[in-house]
Design a protein around this motif. Structure first.
Motif, mmCIF file in Angstrom:
data_model
loop_
_atom_site.group_PDB
_atom_site.id
_atom_site.type_symbol
_atom_site.label_atom_id
_atom_site.label_comp_id
_atom_site.label_asym_id
_atom_site.label_seq_id
_atom_site.Cartn_x
_atom_site.Cartn_y
_atom_site.Cartn_z
ATOM 1 N N SER A 70 0.809 -1.228 0.000
ATOM 2 C CA SER A 70 0.000 0.000 0.000
ATOM 3 C C SER A 70 0.837 1.271 0.000
ATOM 4 O O SER A 70 0.291 2.373 0.041
ATOM 5 C CB SER A 70 -0.943 0.007 1.212
ATOM 6 O OG SER A 70 -0.232 0.154 2.418
ATOM 7 N N VAL A 71 2.165 1.141 -0.040
ATOM 8 C CA VAL A 71 3.030 2.324 -0.073
ATOM 9 C C VAL A 71 2.914 2.986 -1.441
ATOM 10 O O VAL A 71 3.107 2.339 -2.474
ATOM 11 C CB VAL A 71 4.496 1.942 0.208
ATOM 12 C CG1 VAL A 71 5.363 3.189 0.258
ATOM 13 C CG2 VAL A 71 4.610 1.161 1.515
ATOM 14 N N VAL A 72 2.604 4.281 -1.458
ATOM 15 C CA VAL A 72 2.387 4.973 -2.731
ATOM 16 C C VAL A 72 3.687 5.623 -3.205
ATOM 17 O O VAL A 72 4.581 5.905 -2.404
ATOM 18 C CB VAL A 72 1.286 6.041 -2.605
ATOM 19 C CG1 VAL A 72 -0.018 5.424 -2.111
ATOM 20 C CG2 VAL A 72 1.718 7.183 -1.700
ATOM 21 N N PRO A 73 3.826 5.876 -4.513
ATOM 22 C CA PRO A 73 5.016 6.550 -5.033
ATOM 23 C C PRO A 73 5.187 7.960 -4.444
ATOM 24 O O PRO A 73 4.225 8.607 -4.034
ATOM 25 C CB PRO A 73 4.746 6.626 -6.541
ATOM 26 C CG PRO A 73 3.786 5.517 -6.808
ATOM 27 C CD PRO A 73 2.919 5.430 -5.591
ATOM 28 N N GLU A 74 6.424 8.413 -4.432
ATOM 29 C CA GLU A 74 6.730 9.706 -3.797
ATOM 30 C C GLU A 74 6.013 10.872 -4.463
ATOM 31 O O GLU A 74 5.610 11.825 -3.786
ATOM 32 C CB GLU A 74 8.252 9.954 -3.815
ATOM 33 C CG GLU A 74 8.665 11.183 -3.063
ATOM 34 C CD GLU A 74 10.158 11.237 -2.782
ATOM 35 O OE1 GLU A 74 10.609 12.264 -2.266
ATOM 36 O OE2 GLU A 74 10.848 10.241 -3.072
ATOM 37 N N GLU A 75 5.798 10.780 -5.761
ATOM 38 C CA GLU A 75 5.133 11.898 -6.423
ATOM 39 C C GLU A 75 3.700 12.082 -5.931
ATOM 40 O O GLU A 75 3.180 13.204 -5.894
ATOM 41 C CB GLU A 75 5.142 11.730 -7.947
ATOM 42 C CG GLU A 75 4.601 10.426 -8.470
ATOM 43 C CD GLU A 75 5.682 9.385 -8.677
ATOM 44 O OE1 GLU A 75 5.489 8.521 -9.573
ATOM 45 O OE2 GLU A 75 6.714 9.443 -7.966
ATOM 46 N N GLN A 76 3.048 10.992 -5.527
ATOM 47 C CA GLN A 76 1.701 11.106 -4.973
ATOM 48 C C GLN A 76 1.713 11.775 -3.609
ATOM 49 O O GLN A 76 0.803 12.521 -3.262
ATOM 50 C CB GLN A 76 1.051 9.723 -4.877
ATOM 51 C CG GLN A 76 0.734 9.090 -6.208
ATOM 52 C CD GLN A 76 -0.038 7.789 -6.041
ATOM 53 O OE1 GLN A 76 -0.811 7.614 -5.107
ATOM 54 N NE2 GLN A 76 0.172 6.855 -6.969
ATOM 55 N N VAL A 77 2.765 11.494 -2.822
ATOM 56 C CA VAL A 77 2.903 12.153 -1.531
ATOM 57 C C VAL A 77 3.152 13.650 -1.724
ATOM 58 O O VAL A 77 2.501 14.503 -1.101
ATOM 59 C CB VAL A 77 4.043 11.535 -0.709
ATOM 60 C CG1 VAL A 77 4.148 12.208 0.654
ATOM 61 C CG2 VAL A 77 3.834 10.042 -0.557
ATOM 62 N N CYS A 78 4.052 13.973 -2.624
ATOM 63 C CA CYS A 78 4.384 15.380 -2.852
ATOM 64 C C CYS A 78 3.189 16.160 -3.381
ATOM 65 O O CYS A 78 3.069 17.371 -3.118
ATOM 66 C CB CYS A 78 5.547 15.485 -3.831
ATOM 67 S SG CYS A 78 7.117 14.843 -3.178
ATOM 68 N N ALA A 79 2.306 15.476 -4.089
ATOM 69 C CA ALA A 79 1.138 16.162 -4.660
ATOM 70 C C ALA A 79 0.188 16.695 -3.605
ATOM 71 O O ALA A 79 -0.549 17.646 -3.875
ATOM 72 C CB ALA A 79 0.391 15.214 -5.609
ATOM 73 N N ILE A 80 0.181 16.088 -2.417
ATOM 74 C CA ILE A 80 -0.726 16.575 -1.374
ATOM 75 C C ILE A 80 0.005 17.241 -0.211
ATOM 76 O O ILE A 80 -0.634 17.662 0.757
ATOM 77 C CB ILE A 80 -1.628 15.442 -0.833
ATOM 78 C CG1 ILE A 80 -0.814 14.394 -0.062
ATOM 79 C CG2 ILE A 80 -2.441 14.805 -1.934
ATOM 80 C CD1 ILE A 80 -1.693 13.451 0.754
ATOM 81 N N LEU A 81 1.316 17.365 -0.296
ATOM 82 C CA LEU A 81 2.048 18.004 0.783
ATOM 83 C C LEU A 81 1.624 19.469 0.937
ATOM 84 O O LEU A 81 1.544 20.198 -0.032
ATOM 85 C CB LEU A 81 3.554 17.944 0.511
ATOM 86 C CG LEU A 81 4.276 16.675 0.985
ATOM 87 C CD1 LEU A 81 5.709 16.679 0.518
ATOM 88 C CD2 LEU A 81 4.207 16.552 2.498
#
Length: 316
Positions: A305-316
């Motif tokens: 369930s770990v998502v790619p870093e770009e998905q994390v950065c998109a909601i930071l």
């Protein structure tokens, strides 16, 4: 050289995907175990990792080793034991995605790791050694864990610890408290939940974090607050980060582990001692980890369930 080596359980999570009219669930097998979830996040976010542990020499054990290999997590520290079954955890979810566990572990292979089976060369080569309490519930894994932690400290490694309390696995709450207290006294970096702080000391997360800094020698604390976010602290100061809003939670399995691995990935990028991080640096690390953990709850499972870093950065 590995950035992080973890010791502990690698297991199969059976998660419900549907329920029949009589209430019996249809279960989906998924790779899991807190150290595996932790390393999966680290590996996804640019760190090199390896696991020390034991699985059964069976179909599930081979699947788990194959999964870690496919993610790039080092597996030469994993023993396949023909005399024990790979541990299994059966997950039940409530209406908000929060989970509870029942374990097939009497014994499970993870509890059978012996001191002489620890791959010490992996610890020698790493920057951070990580462990939790599931490897402290039973012998011989308890003695193996204690020996590995002692060796890591002798080698001057940073030690990371997650209590990861699972009450059904302990003979008593007092036994759980004793081993958690031992683990906390070994650690430089601790990820601990508000529920675990309440269980240990009856304190608020803020009070618990300060207790760890003052009395246990911990240098950096993340006190997670479930859907509310996380309180962070070191000797430079403290603060709190809220979790992102508006996400639909499906399954919280592994979210705390993924928080821990995500936070560790960002901490290592700073290349500073944990006690030297500024409040703003801790805030940035914690924000990233809160977002990564929250996004992981939108699907089932832990490791997967770990998502790619770009998905994390998109909601930071």
């Amino acid at each position: 050289m590995k950035d992080v080596v973890a010791l502990g359980e690698l297991l199969i999570d059976f998660a419900p995907v549907s329920t029949d009219d009589a209430g019996y669930p249809t279960l989906k097998a998924q790779p899991g175990g807190a150290p595996g979830n932790f390393l999966a996040a680290l590996q996804q976010y640019g760190c090199s990792t390896a696991l020390i542990g034991k699985v059964g020499d069976d179909a599930f054990g081979r699947l788990l080793i194959g999964t870690l290999d496919s993610l790039g997590i080092g597996t030469r520290g994993i023993i396949a034991d023909a005399c024990a079954f790979t541990t299994m955890a059966f997950v039940t979810l409530d209406g908000t995605g929060n989970r509870s566990f029942s374990f097939a572990r009497k014994p499970g292979a993870d509890t059978c790791l012996r001191t002489d089976e620890i791959n010490r060369s992996l610890i020698e080569e790493c920057r951070v050694f990580h462990f939790g309490t599931l490897s402290l519930t039973d012998e011989p894994a308890r003695s193996a864990t204690q020996a590995a932690v002692a060796f890591a400290k002798e080698q001057g490694k940073l030690v990371s610890f997650d209590p990861n309390l699972r009450k059904p696995l302990w003979l008593s709450e007092d036994a759980a408290k004793e081993q958690i207290e031992w683990g906390l006294h070994q650690a430089d970096i601790v990820k601990i939940s508000d529920e675990e702080i309440e269980f240990l000391w009856g304190l608020s997360p803020e009070e618990g974090a300060q207790k760890l800094l003052r009395e246990y020698g911990v240098k950096l604390v993340y006190a997670t607050l479930g859907p509310k976010g996380c309180h962070f602290a070191n000797r430079q100061g403290c603060g709190q980060v809220d979790s992102p809003k508006g996400l639909h939670v499906v399954d919280t399995t592994g979210a705390g582990d993924i928080f821990g691995g995500s936070a560790m990935s960002q901490f290592l990028r700073l290349n500073k001692a944990p006690e030297e991080l500024t409040v703003e640096e801790m805030r940035a690390v914690t924000r990233f980890a809160c977002c990564a953990a929250s996004l992981s709850t939108q699907t089932h499972g832990g490791i997967t369930s770990v998502v790619p870093e770009e998905q994390v950065c998109a909601i930071l």
